[in-house]
Design an enzyme around this catalytic site. Structure first.
Site, mmCIF file in Angstrom:
data_model
loop_
_atom_site.group_PDB
_atom_site.id
_atom_site.type_symbol
_atom_site.label_atom_id
_atom_site.label_comp_id
_atom_site.label_asym_id
_atom_site.label_seq_id
_atom_site.Cartn_x
_atom_site.Cartn_y
_atom_site.Cartn_z
ATOM 1 N N TYR A 1 -0.436 1.054 -16.619
ATOM 2 C CA TYR A 1 -1.602 1.517 -15.421
ATOM 3 C C TYR A 1 -0.922 2.869 -14.990
ATOM 4 O O TYR A 1 -0.050 2.890 -14.392
ATOM 5 C CB TYR A 1 -1.855 0.491 -14.423
ATOM 6 C CG TYR A 1 -2.819 0.859 -13.291
ATOM 7 C CD1 TYR A 1 -4.054 0.673 -13.292
ATOM 8 C CD2 TYR A 1 -2.176 1.588 -12.308
ATOM 9 C CE1 TYR A 1 -5.080 0.944 -12.378
ATOM 10 C CE2 TYR A 1 -3.007 1.903 -11.283
ATOM 11 C CZ TYR A 1 -4.595 1.715 -11.195
ATOM 12 O OH TYR A 1 -5.111 1.955 -10.249
ATOM 13 N N ARG B 1 -9.920 1.200 8.879
ATOM 14 C CA ARG B 1 -11.252 1.772 8.694
ATOM 15 C C ARG B 1 -12.457 1.016 8.646
ATOM 16 O O ARG B 1 -13.355 1.612 9.261
ATOM 17 C CB ARG B 1 -11.141 2.721 7.308
ATOM 18 C CG ARG B 1 -12.241 3.551 6.961
ATOM 19 C CD ARG B 1 -12.048 4.180 5.581
ATOM 20 N NE ARG B 1 -10.833 4.904 5.254
ATOM 21 C CZ ARG B 1 -10.456 5.184 4.217
ATOM 22 N NH1 ARG B 1 -10.789 4.249 3.069
ATOM 23 N NH2 ARG B 1 -9.297 5.861 4.017
ATOM 24 N N GLU C 1 1.099 -0.372 -5.648
ATOM 25 C CA GLU C 1 -0.415 -0.915 -5.550
ATOM 26 C C GLU C 1 -0.938 -0.487 -4.299
ATOM 27 O O GLU C 1 -1.670 -1.337 -3.772
ATOM 28 C CB GLU C 1 -0.309 -2.213 -6.030
ATOM 29 C CG GLU C 1 0.238 -2.555 -7.434
ATOM 30 C CD GLU C 1 -0.436 -3.337 -8.481
ATOM 31 O OE1 GLU C 1 -1.532 -4.121 -7.961
ATOM 32 O OE2 GLU C 1 0.006 -3.452 -9.610
HETATM 33 C C1 LIG Z 1 9.080 0.188 -9.121
HETATM 34 C C2 LIG Z 1 7.737 0.981 -9.088
HETATM 35 C C3 LIG Z 1 6.832 0.717 -9.998
HETATM 36 C C4 LIG Z 1 5.486 1.336 -9.855
HETATM 37 N N1 LIG Z 1 4.656 1.139 -11.177
HETATM 38 C C5 LIG Z 1 3.430 1.940 -10.961
HETATM 39 C C6 LIG Z 1 2.706 1.829 -11.997
HETATM 40 O O1 LIG Z 1 2.804 1.177 -12.914
HETATM 41 N N2 LIG Z 1 1.663 2.776 -11.976
HETATM 42 C C7 LIG Z 1 1.263 3.511 -11.115
HETATM 43 O O2 LIG Z 1 0.464 4.300 -11.180
HETATM 44 N N3 LIG Z 1 2.119 3.668 -9.979
HETATM 45 C C8 LIG Z 1 3.051 2.898 -9.911
HETATM 46 N N4 LIG Z 1 4.081 2.962 -8.923
HETATM 47 C C9 LIG Z 1 3.964 4.017 -7.989
HETATM 48 C C10 LIG Z 1 3.393 3.391 -6.387
HETATM 49 O O3 LIG Z 1 2.139 2.948 -6.544
HETATM 50 C C11 LIG Z 1 3.754 4.589 -5.389
HETATM 51 O O4 LIG Z 1 5.099 4.788 -5.240
HETATM 52 C C12 LIG Z 1 2.895 4.209 -4.064
HETATM 53 O O5 LIG Z 1 1.583 4.057 -4.317
HETATM 54 C C13 LIG Z 1 3.513 5.233 -3.088
HETATM 55 O O6 LIG Z 1 3.329 6.562 -3.534
HETATM 56 P P1 LIG Z 1 4.558 7.543 -3.044
HETATM 57 O O7 LIG Z 1 5.864 6.778 -3.660
HETATM 58 O O8 LIG Z 1 4.354 8.890 -3.672
HETATM 59 O O9 LIG Z 1 4.745 7.502 -1.527
HETATM 60 P P2 LIG Z 1 3.927 8.427 -0.590
HETATM 61 O O10 LIG Z 1 2.434 8.380 -0.691
HETATM 62 O O11 LIG Z 1 4.652 9.671 -0.605
HETATM 63 O O12 LIG Z 1 4.322 7.749 0.859
HETATM 64 C C14 LIG Z 1 5.422 8.085 1.639
HETATM 65 C C15 LIG Z 1 5.330 7.293 2.919
HETATM 66 O O13 LIG Z 1 4.220 7.789 3.737
HETATM 67 C C16 LIG Z 1 3.302 6.589 3.953
HETATM 68 N N5 LIG Z 1 2.077 7.302 3.942
HETATM 69 C C17 LIG Z 1 1.253 7.925 3.291
HETATM 70 N N6 LIG Z 1 0.058 8.299 3.393
HETATM 71 C C18 LIG Z 1 -0.134 7.817 4.475
HETATM 72 C C19 LIG Z 1 -1.046 7.681 5.732
HETATM 73 N N7 LIG Z 1 -2.302 8.164 5.166
HETATM 74 N N8 LIG Z 1 -1.012 7.070 6.684
HETATM 75 C C20 LIG Z 1 0.026 6.414 6.907
HETATM 76 N N9 LIG Z 1 1.186 6.422 6.245
HETATM 77 C C21 LIG Z 1 1.023 7.027 5.128
HETATM 78 C C22 LIG Z 1 3.380 5.808 2.793
HETATM 79 O O14 LIG Z 1 2.963 4.359 3.274
HETATM 80 C C23 LIG Z 1 4.959 5.795 2.813
HETATM 81 O O15 LIG Z 1 5.699 5.069 3.454
HETATM 82 C C24 LIG Z 1 5.412 2.234 -8.709
HETATM 83 C C25 LIG Z 1 6.231 2.365 -7.787
HETATM 84 C C26 LIG Z 1 7.514 1.787 -7.766
HETATM 85 C C27 LIG Z 1 8.486 1.941 -6.864
#
Ligand SMILES: Cc1cc2nc3c(=O)[nH]c(=O)nc-3n(C[C@H](O)[C@H](O)[C@H](O)COP(=O)(O)OP(=O)(O)OC[C@H]3O[C@@H](n4cnc5c(N)ncnc54)[C@H](O)[C@@H]3O)c2cc1C
Length: 388
Positions: A122, A376, A364
């Site tokens: 995904y 919300r 996720e």
């Molecule tokens: C091992 C692993 C496997 C994964 N597998 C997949 C996969 O198969 N497919 C896929 O598409 N993705 C995958 N992901 C990605 C994962 O879904 C993202 O890491 C996650 O959605 C967070 O995005 P980011 O890491 O860019 O953090 P960011 O979005 O940069 O967030 C950083 C921090 O800010 C907080 N934050 C951000 N926006 C807000 C807000 N509006 N209000 C309050 N807090 C906020 C977040 O909660 C977090 O604490 C995977 C991640 C990992 C670590």
């Protein structure tokens, strides 16, 4: 209202528990240490229907409810949380393909995906758009009977070892936001796709995580899921189920560590008595099991809402994911503490469950984003009645 599992669910639960104890648990430590992706074992899970749990029987799926699915995933996760979590992602992506794919796409992929002979990833997250997924930049430009993909995805589970990618890409302009996103089924070996290194991670070591780059990747227009502009909605619908599946993986990990902790406490002696006799530790166990039961019921409630296409299913899935992954991790942490220094050693499985469950609070949709979704809805008109 009926809280007991029915005979069929008890049978699925037992089949999953047996498979987990026989095929996952004995190998989980080795897969973690050697970073082995157990594709053959996943195919064996597929032979039992665990790679197509909620896909329609018409396309060869098991046709189970979401409630049945979370019961099974919990059992698998108690054996190897990381592998169960990958199986959950494969189920989500396969469901999206069979739900929204053209006849040609379903015909091409369904049988192999349902059996677990082929695996799916995904692909939503990008380096600069994680939580803010609606701002993704990977593009899909229409070119006659084709689309041309350019861009890059980050953190993709299974990448490099899976056969097909569900890719969310922009067919509209950046100003269109989420409405400009479409979803595509992309063969993982299409010309122009390249994979980054396997990320070195804290847990989830039995599955690879890599970046994926797309450079002028030409795919047939038949690879579009649904219609142009529906990709973000499709991605989020996939995640409703994905979130409760991941939540179940946390419940399974937590139940396993609770079982280990209980046994360990009854065996371990300090100050001339079993540590299970210390009331402070008994209270800890009591809190762990109480919170775990609450989290499990929350996940099952969300699954019920999803099965019944409830208007607030997304909110319930978000609440369940937030709650169960937080509680699940806390139970793993407490179980580690109850093992004293031994909980910190690789020799015992506790630290692996702890490491594997940690990421469920992040992916996720992070648990902060789950709170955004929940608040919300609560603050919107009718929110108080919708969530109670
Ligand atoms: C091992 C692993 C496997 C994964 N597998 C997949 C996969 O198969 N497919 C896929 O598409 N993705 C995958 N992901 C990605 C994962 O879904 C993202 O890491 C996650 O959605 C967070 O995005 P980011 O890491 O860019 O953090 P960011 O979005 O940069 O967030 C950083 C921090 O800010 C907080 N934050 C951000 N926006 C807000 C807000 N509006 N209000 C309050 N807090 C906020 C977040 O909660 C977090 O604490 C995977 C991640 C990992 C670590």
């Amino acid at each position: 209202m009926q809280f007991n599992l029915n005979q069929e669910q008890l049978a699925f639960q037992k089949a999953a528990r047996d498979f987990s104890a026989g095929e996952l648990a004995p190998h989980a430590q080795e897969w973690d240490e050697k970073k082995l992706f157990p594709v053959k074992t996943i195919a064996s899970a597929g032979a039992l229907g665990f790679c197509s749990m909620y896909c329609d029987e018409k396309v060869g799926g098991l046709g189970l409810s979401r409630l049945d699915t979370v019961i099974i995933l919990e059992e698998l996760a108690a054996g190897c949380t990381s592998t169960a979590a990958f199986i959950s992602i494969h189920n989500m992506a396969s469901w999206m393909i069979t739900q929204w794919g053209s006849d040609a796409i379903v015909k091409h992929w369904a049988t192999a995906l349902m059996s677990g002979e082929k695996l799916a990833s995904y692909c939503l997250t990008e380096a600069d758009s994680g939580s803010d997924a609606g701002n993704l930049r990977t593009s899909a430009r229409a070119d006659g009977e084709y689309y041309i993909l350019n861009g890059a995805k980050a953190f993709i589970s299974g990448a490099g070892a899976t056969d097909v990618l569900v890719v969310m890409a922009r067919t509209g302009s950046a100003d269109d936001g989420p409405k400009g996103i479409s979803a595509f089924v992309v063969p993982a070996d299409a010309a122009g796709i390249s994979y980054g290194k396997n990320e070195i991670k804290m847990g989830w070591n039995s599955q690879p995580t890599k970046t994926i780059s797309f450079e002028d990747v030409r795919i047939s227009a038949e690879c579009l899921l649904g219609r142009e502009g529906e990709g973000f909605k499709i991605a989020m619908q996939g995640l409703d189920g994905g979130r409760i599946n991941i939540a179940s993986c946390s419940i399974g990990a937590a139940q396993a560590t609770l079982n280990h902790a209980k046994q360990y406490m009854q065996e371990r002696r300090q100050f001339g008595q079993s540590i299970a006799d210390f009331q402070a530790l008994q209270f800890k166990l009591a809190d762990m099991v109480t919170e775990l039961v609450a989290a499990r019921q929350m996940v099952r409630l969300a699954a019920f809402k999803l099965d019944n296409d409830d208007a607030d299913k997304t909110t319930y899935c978000a609440m369940a994911k937030r709650f169960a992954t937080d509680i699940g991790f806390r139970v793993c942490d407490e179980a580690l503490q109850l093992h004293g220094g031994y909980g910190y050693l690789r020799e015992y499985p506790i630290e692996r469950f702890f490491r594997d469950a940690r990421v469920h609070q992040i992916l996720e949709g992070t648990n902060e984003i789950m709170r955004v979704i929940t608040a919300r809805r609560l603050l919107a008109e009718g929110g108080t009645e919708a969530i109670r």
